[in-house]
Design an enzyme around this catalytic site. Structure first.
Site, PDB file in Angstrom:
ATOM      1  N   PRO A   2       0.842  -1.203   0.000  1.00 21.10           N
ATOM      2  CA  PRO A   2       0.000   0.000   0.000  1.00 21.10           C
ATOM      3  C   PRO A   2       0.877   1.252   0.000  1.00 21.10           C
ATOM      4  O   PRO A   2       1.851   1.315   0.745  1.00 21.10           O
ATOM      5  CB  PRO A   2      -0.776  -0.098   1.318  1.00 21.10           C
ATOM      6  N   GLU A   3       0.551   2.224  -0.816  1.00 17.80           N
ATOM      7  CA  GLU A   3       1.292   3.477  -0.796  1.00 17.80           C
ATOM      8  C   GLU A   3       0.596   4.433   0.174  1.00 17.80           C
ATOM      9  O   GLU A   3      -0.447   4.103   0.752  1.00 17.80           O
ATOM     10  CB  GLU A   3       1.415   4.031  -2.226  1.00 17.80           C
ATOM     11  N   LYS A  52       3.913   5.715   5.128  1.00 14.17           N
ATOM     12  CA  LYS A  52       3.292   4.394   5.252  1.00 14.17           C
ATOM     13  C   LYS A  52       3.152   3.965   6.709  1.00 14.17           C
ATOM     14  O   LYS A  52       2.764   2.828   6.980  1.00 14.17           O
ATOM     15  CB  LYS A  52       4.121   3.376   4.465  1.00 14.17           C
ATOM     16  N   ARG A 151      12.550   9.814  11.786  1.00  9.71           N
ATOM     17  CA  ARG A 151      13.343   9.171  10.729  1.00  9.71           C
ATOM     18  C   ARG A 151      12.750   9.398   9.342  1.00  9.71           C
ATOM     19  O   ARG A 151      13.356   9.025   8.344  1.00  9.71           O
ATOM     20  CB  ARG A 151      13.431   7.659  10.987  1.00  9.71           C
ATOM     21  N   ASN A 193       6.175   2.229  -5.459  1.00  6.20           N
ATOM     22  CA  ASN A 193       6.637   1.976  -6.817  1.00  6.20           C
ATOM     23  C   ASN A 193       5.767   2.620  -7.895  1.00  6.20           C
ATOM     24  O   ASN A 193       6.258   3.025  -8.946  1.00  6.20           O
ATOM     25  CB  ASN A 193       6.698   0.464  -7.023  1.00  6.20           C
ATOM     26  N   ARG A 285      13.782  -3.274  -7.084  1.00  7.21           N
ATOM     27  CA  ARG A 285      12.372  -3.091  -7.451  1.00  7.21           C
ATOM     28  C   ARG A 285      12.302  -2.772  -8.932  1.00  7.21           C
ATOM     29  O   ARG A 285      13.227  -2.210  -9.499  1.00  7.21           O
ATOM     30  CB  ARG A 285      11.750  -1.920  -6.651  1.00  7.21           C
TER      31      ARG A 285
END
Ligand SMILES: [Zn+2]
Length: 295
Positions: A2-3, A52, A151, A193, A285
């Protein structure tokens, strides 16, 4: 995976259906029993997404922290107030793809028996949510939640003052290929992606350009287009980066085959220039791009 748009939709859904409610938290599968004990019986105050990463803040100061990873998904169900509350239409499931509208309303008689490996089950008076397959599921303190957020780079779906400049600075600081930097969560939080490939195409950027060689104006366009396309994704619950003029049959909704410019279109003619869309591996990827437009 999931983006970020899916995770933001999750946060909206949780806020709508569970916000301000006392939750029973359990781990039917057994792997989150200790964490569930720290959270159960407390009121969920706020649901938050950054990139995410997903958090539920409880009134006693602890957080449920979830990262869905490749295979994680939430499913939902409940009575008519539960399903009717959601601003996003209460899908039954949010993972890599959303599915269905929850429609238990009317004859809701409590949550069903857990099916499969349910890591966490949340239950309010009006409905339930089950989490399966997540990479991260933890009960953490506010300081630990802060450390996770520290982060991460800016999230285009928050687009707070200063975020655009922060993204531009983080992108242009590194010699790494821009295609990798867009998916580096410390540079930009939430992009996966599909948005990576589509935004690079839409802005005609060569994916192998080092971050240090991306000029400020181009970096700014990458941010603005990510904000725009991902905001559409939050609204629609799916990723569509093509304009209606490219949708076959004059459809009001983009058919899946017309929803993207380059993602998973390798070997097919580019919608803009006719060059065959390429695919290669970068950072383990697949990267889709148009060798004609993105040079
Ligand atoms: Zn092209």
């Amino acid at each position: 995976m999931p983006e970020g748009h899916s995770v933001h939709r999750l946060a909206r859904q949780f806020q709508d259906v569970f916000g301000g409610q006392r939750l029973e938290v359990s781990s039917p599968q057994g792997r989150f029993v200790a964490g569930a004990k720290l959270l159960t019986g407390h009121t969920m105050v706020e649901a938050l997404a950054h990139g995410k990463q997903f958090f539920l803040r409880f009134e006693h100061g602890l957080f449920l922290h979830v990262h869905l990873g490749l295979y994680g998904a939430w499913s939902f169900g409940g009575d008519s107030t539960f399903t009717g509350a959601s601003s996003i239409g209460a899908p039954r499931r949010i993972g890599e793809r959303e599915s269905g509208q929850a429609s238990d309303g009317g004859d809701y008689a409590g949550p069903p028996a857990p099916v499969g490996a349910v890591r966490v089950r949340l239950v309010s008076d009006h409905g339930w949510a089950d989490l399966r397959g997540a990479t991260t599921c933890a009960a953490i303190t506010a300081a630990e939640a802060e450390a996770v957020l520290d982060r991460l780079g800016p999230d285009p779906l928050h687009n707070r003052p200063g975020d655009r400049e922060e993204f531009i600075a983080r992108l242009r600081r590194r010699k790494t290929a821009v295609a990798l930097l867009l998916m580096d969560q410390s540079v930009l939080a939430g992009v996966g992606n599909i948005y990576r490939a589509e935004v690079l195409f839409r802005q005609a950027v060569d994916p192998w350009t080092p971050g240090t060689a991306v000029d400020v104006e181009t970096a700014g366009r990458l941010w603005d287009d990510t904000v725009s396309t991902m905001s559409d994704g939050v609204r629609d619950g799916r990723i569509v980066t093509t304009p209606p003029s490219l949708w076959t049959g004059g459809a009001a909704l983009a058919p899946d085959a017309d929803a993207h410019f380059v993602y998973k279109r390798e070997g097919m003619p580019c919608r803009a220039c006719g060059t065959l869309v390429g695919v290669t591996e970068i950072g383990a990827r697949k990267l889709y791009w148009c060798p004609g437009c993105q040079i």
